[in-house]
Design an enzyme around this catalytic site. Structure first.
Site, PDB file in Angstrom:
ATOM      1  CG  ASP A 198      41.747  29.672  39.821  1.00 23.40           C
ATOM      2  OD1 ASP A 198      42.507  30.412  39.158  1.00 23.40           O
ATOM      3  OD2 ASP A 198      40.552  29.454  39.512  1.00 23.40           O
ATOM      4  CE1 TYR A 223      39.260  36.052  31.644  1.00 20.64           C
ATOM      5  CE2 TYR A 223      39.525  34.028  30.383  1.00 20.64           C
ATOM      6  CZ  TYR A 223      38.924  34.732  31.406  1.00 20.64           C
ATOM      7  OH  TYR A 223      37.986  34.113  32.184  1.00 20.64           O
ATOM      8  CE  LYS A 224      40.012  36.603  35.288  1.00 23.78           C
ATOM      9  NZ  LYS A 224      39.627  35.522  36.199  1.00 23.78           N
TER      10      LYS A 224
HETATM   11  C1  LIG Z   1      38.742  34.623  35.814  1.00 17.83           C
HETATM   12  C2  LIG Z   1      38.692  33.414  36.663  1.00 17.83           C
HETATM   13  C3  LIG Z   1      38.287  32.197  36.146  1.00 17.83           C
HETATM   14  C4  LIG Z   1      37.825  32.146  34.715  1.00 17.83           C
HETATM   15  O1  LIG Z   1      37.487  30.898  34.285  1.00 17.83           O
HETATM   16  P1  LIG Z   1      37.075  30.717  32.759  1.00 17.83           P
HETATM   17  O2  LIG Z   1      36.965  29.264  32.613  1.00 17.83           O
HETATM   18  O3  LIG Z   1      38.152  31.347  31.923  1.00 17.83           O
HETATM   19  O4  LIG Z   1      35.807  31.437  32.519  1.00 17.83           O
HETATM   20  C5  LIG Z   1      38.291  31.082  36.968  1.00 17.83           C
HETATM   21  N1  LIG Z   1      38.688  31.181  38.261  1.00 17.83           N
HETATM   22  C6  LIG Z   1      39.074  32.357  38.793  1.00 17.83           C
HETATM   23  C7  LIG Z   1      39.511  32.427  40.211  1.00 17.83           C
HETATM   24  C8  LIG Z   1      39.086  33.489  38.014  1.00 17.83           C
HETATM   25  O5  LIG Z   1      39.461  34.656  38.536  1.00 17.83           O
END
Ligand SMILES: *Cc1c(COP(=O)(O)O)cnc(C)c1O
Length: 413
Positions: A198, A223-224
């Site tokens: 991830d 979105y980050k």
């Molecule tokens: C931000 C983040 C997510 C976000 O998942 P969404 O399905 O977009 O809510 C998932 N895994 C990690 C490690 C993150 O930092």
């Protein structure tokens, strides 16, 4: 010993090779935004792009836009651009769905590639959605899979011939700890374990070389650090060697070999497209593309270098200016082991973050006592770090955090 001054920070900004990129973002004046690791800032181009898309493409061209403006090609086109940020080939990445859903899809595909193994290994401190998704899939499959959660330093011992998949987040969302993606991938592969990374907290803030490391699969967030906007579509990566055998988990029509023949039988598309499910979210993809294009203009080595220096500066200034207030570093000191954020610990963390927001500095709080400051190198200045630590000093010295309205509300459980 000489302390650092605000002038020193201004000098660093004048010498910053990425300094001009800040002007490509819309940033509210009077605000220091240290939360780009949760929601990236708005690129100027995204406003223009969305405006044109809504007025012309949606408003006038309507359904003709699927071809005329290549809406239908967006998941692949943007996936190919993201591939360049993460060391992948353009046919290995597609933009789709959310990170959570992509993780579900890829984990299911990975387990089918290791039918005789029953263990999934992950880190105990992994992002909650990642752990929930793994547990939920295990339950749904009902095949006796098991999640083995370990601490970071126990990972190599946890990998053996019973393990199907290692699911890891490269940068810990709380501590900012950066894993050695290449070394862990190598250790996993030596035991025949597939790797699913991830990249939500790392992609866009540092160069990533998925193929050089031999990673099997990956997901990440739009979105980050990609600055794709709230709830932006995420992406998924599958190494070319698995593309033929990795089966789609959710057999939707957009992953069909020929969606517009409307055939009653499902036949998966040949390549990465089979992991699409439904109609692409065009508005979200358009905004995401602007964010990704901006990153492609920047040299990711420089982005990483600046991110490390911003973090070092924050920690050094914290020690210099706020030593009296009982903060503890909660992130690695060594910037080569740290993602693009700093984390510090304080028993009054929640109230301090609330008081900082009133002072115009946005960071965030993660229970039980972590203050988290994201350092997005594309739009942050060194002087912002100075001003953020100065604001922290003001909040602590004046005890501005010590107000009833900043008390954490008791949660009902
Ligand atoms: C931000 C983040 C997510 C976000 O998942 P969404 O399905 O977009 O809510 C998932 N895994 C990690 C490690 C993150 O930092």
């Amino acid at each position: 010993m000489y302390g650092l001054s605000r002038d020193d920070c201004e000098r660093l900004d004048r010498e910053d090779p990425l300094g001009t990129l800040r002007g490509r973002f819309e940033l509210p004046s009077g605000l220091i935004y240290l939360d780009g690791n949760s929601l990236g800032a708005l690129p100027v181009g995204a406003r223009q792009r969305l405006d044109e898309l809504v007025r012309v493409q949606w408003g006038e061209d309507l359904i003709r836009s699927w071809n005329r403006h290549d809406w239908i090609g967006m998941p692949r086109r943007i996936g190919a651009k993201i591939a360049r940020l993460i060391g992948a080939r353009d046919d290995e990445v597609i933009a789709a769905d959310s990170t959570s859903i992509n993780l579900f899809k890829l984990l299911a595909a990975a387990l089918r590639l290791r039918p005789r193994r029953r263990i999934i290994v992950s880190e105990r401190t992994n992002f909650p959605t990642d752990l929930y998704i793994i547990e939920g899939l295990i339950e749904l499959l009902g095949q006796g899979h098991e999640l083995r959660l370990v601490h970071a330093d126990e990972l190599s011992d946890a990998l053996d011939e019973k393990v199907a998949v290692l699911v890891m987040t490269q940068v810990d969302y709380r501590s900012g700890r950066l894993h050695d993606l290449a070394a862990l991938t190598r250790q996993a592969q030596a035991k025949g374990v597939l790797t699913l990374w991830d990249l939500s907290h790392s992609a866009g803030a540092m160069p990533i070389e998925l193929n050089a490391a031999g990673v099997d699969m990956a997901v990440g967030c739009g979105y980050k650090y990609l600055n794709g906007g709230p709830g932006a579509p995420a992406y998924l990566f599958i190494a070319r060697r698995h593309l033929r055998d990795a089966q789609p988990t959710i057999a939707g029509w957009m992953g069909h070999a020929a969606p517009f023949t409307f055939a009653p039988d499902y036949r998966p598309a040949a390549g990465i497209e089979r992991h699409l499910v439904g109609t692409p979210p065009v508005l979200g993809l358009a905004a995401l593309e602007v964010g990704v294009d901006l990153l492609l203009e920047a040299d990711l080595q420089l982005v990483r270098e600046k991110s490390r220096r911003l973090g070092d500066l924050y920690l050094r200034l914290l020690d210099q200016e706020c030593a009296a207030f009982g903060f503890e570093h909660a992130c690695p000191h060594d910037s080569t082991r740290r993602g693009s954020q700093v984390a510090v610990r304080h028993p009054q963390g929640y109230a301090i973050i609330q008081a900082l927001i009133v002072e115009g500095v946005i960071g965030d709080f993660r229970a039980p006592d972590i203050l988290r400051f994201g350092l997005a190198p594309l739009y942050l200045r060194y002087v912002d770090i100075w001003d953020a630590v100065a604001a922290l000093h003001r909040v602590m010295a004046s005890q501005a955090w010590n107000k009833p309205e900043f008390k954490r509300k008791a949660t009902v459980t």
